[in-house]
Design a protein around this motif. Sequence first.
Motif, short mmCIF file in Angstrom:
data_model
loop_
_atom_site.label_atom_id
_atom_site.label_comp_id
_atom_site.label_asym_id
_atom_site.label_seq_id
_atom_site.Cartn_x
_atom_site.Cartn_y
_atom_site.Cartn_z
N GLU A 25 16.60 61.66 -96.39
CA GLU A 25 17.77 62.55 -96.37
C GLU A 25 18.75 62.14 -95.27
O GLU A 25 18.37 61.88 -94.14
N GLY A 26 20.02 62.07 -95.65
CA GLY A 26 21.08 61.83 -94.67
C GLY A 26 21.05 60.49 -93.98
O GLY A 26 21.36 60.41 -92.78
N PRO A 27 20.71 59.38 -94.68
CA PRO A 27 20.77 58.08 -94.00
C PRO A 27 22.22 57.76 -93.62
O PRO A 27 23.15 58.13 -94.33
N ASP A 28 22.39 57.05 -92.50
CA ASP A 28 23.76 56.76 -92.08
C ASP A 28 24.35 55.65 -92.95
O ASP A 28 23.63 54.89 -93.61
N ASP A 29 25.66 55.57 -92.93
CA ASP A 29 26.36 54.64 -93.82
C ASP A 29 26.00 53.19 -93.56
O ASP A 29 25.96 52.37 -94.49
N GLU A 30 25.72 52.84 -92.32
CA GLU A 30 25.39 51.45 -92.01
C GLU A 30 24.05 51.06 -92.62
O GLU A 30 23.89 49.95 -93.14
N LEU A 31 23.09 51.99 -92.60
CA LEU A 31 21.80 51.72 -93.24
C LEU A 31 21.99 51.54 -94.75
O LEU A 31 21.41 50.62 -95.35
N LEU A 32 22.78 52.41 -95.34
CA LEU A 32 23.05 52.31 -96.77
C LEU A 32 23.70 50.97 -97.11
O LEU A 32 23.33 50.32 -98.09
N HIS A 33 24.65 50.57 -96.29
CA HIS A 33 25.37 49.31 -96.55
C HIS A 33 24.46 48.11 -96.32
O HIS A 33 24.50 47.12 -97.07
N ALA A 34 23.62 48.21 -95.31
CA ALA A 34 22.69 47.10 -95.04
C ALA A 34 21.74 46.88 -96.21
O ALA A 34 21.46 45.73 -96.60
N ALA A 35 21.27 47.99 -96.78
CA ALA A 35 20.40 47.87 -97.96
C ALA A 35 21.16 47.28 -99.15
O ALA A 35 20.62 46.47 -99.91
#
Length: 358
Positions: free
Chosen positions: A342-352
């Motif tokens: 829940e609520g991962p930050d945008d950088e983590l999302l983009h890195a994935a």
Amino acid sequence: MDEVTRIPVGGERPYDVLVGRDLLGSLPTLLPGATRVAVLHAPPLKGLADAIGARLAAAGAAPLLVEVPDAEAGKAIEVAAACWDRLGEAGFTRTDAVVGVGGGAVTDLAGFVAACWLRGVRWVPVATSLLGMVDAAVGGKTGINTAAGKNLVGGFHPPVGVLCDLAVLDSLPPADLAAGLAEVVKCGFIADPVILDLVERDRAAATDPTSPVVRELIERAIRVKADVVSGDLRESGVREVLNYGHTLAHAIEKVEGYRWRHGHAVSVGLVYAGELARLAGRLDPETTARHRAVLTALGLPTAYRADAWPQLLAAMRVDKKSRGSRLRFVVLDALARPAILEGPDDELLHAAYREVSR
């Protein structure tokens, strides 16, 4: 008719999923007392719809054949409204019924039409695609698409039964069969790893619609979904795990204008969910890599356009699992151990996403 497997789906309105070959004779028995039955079908399935209509007529029910646009084009409010007009003109009552003949899109539409007509009449999905059999036809989720996104308008309306006639898969294009296998693989990762073993052991058998392996894969995937939805019809809890890989998948479909096959989008979404869990420290690298290996073996895509990320992120923010402004993803803590991130930050999302972009 060969041996029929009955897979029970529990809950407040239990029903069975019937899996076998040449099952059309079972359809009238699922709709006792129906005077009229609307048979919704896409143009390529007119022959099958005619055969179903003949079976219903022989059993004493008047068939109303309603042709709808093929694939996702049929999941529109204008199409549903046209179907309701046909039901009204034919004088459909609460004891009458709707049958959806086709893949996931047609069964989603048919269930939605049935759910809304007179606040709910009986319906039966006759799934003609692997995707429809293992996903859309089971669980009572119905819906249509809007400009805002996929399946954002709909309702929970369980059918009175589901027919999965394996004979229709014999003529299914290989790309469509593979697309359906993406949902099967999903079930392997979230609940039944034997599915993954079967694919890895014999890829040729897993993609041959006449093989006993494909029947076993279908039945295992249906049992996974049946077990989950039996305890959570309205997606208030554990049913969310069935959306593994779907947050990004639905975003890809929206960006593509629904021209991508659902299973292809799910394939990319599964790899993304695995990478997201790995980067979040939740999943081991071996299980993460297994996602890509199994899906690649089936000929499914595992990457998408790098430049699409801003559009995809915007689309994911209206995902049904979101709570307010917080995105929520189904991830794995281990094989067959789904959980929520829940609520991962945008950088983590983009890195994935960089792990699945090209």
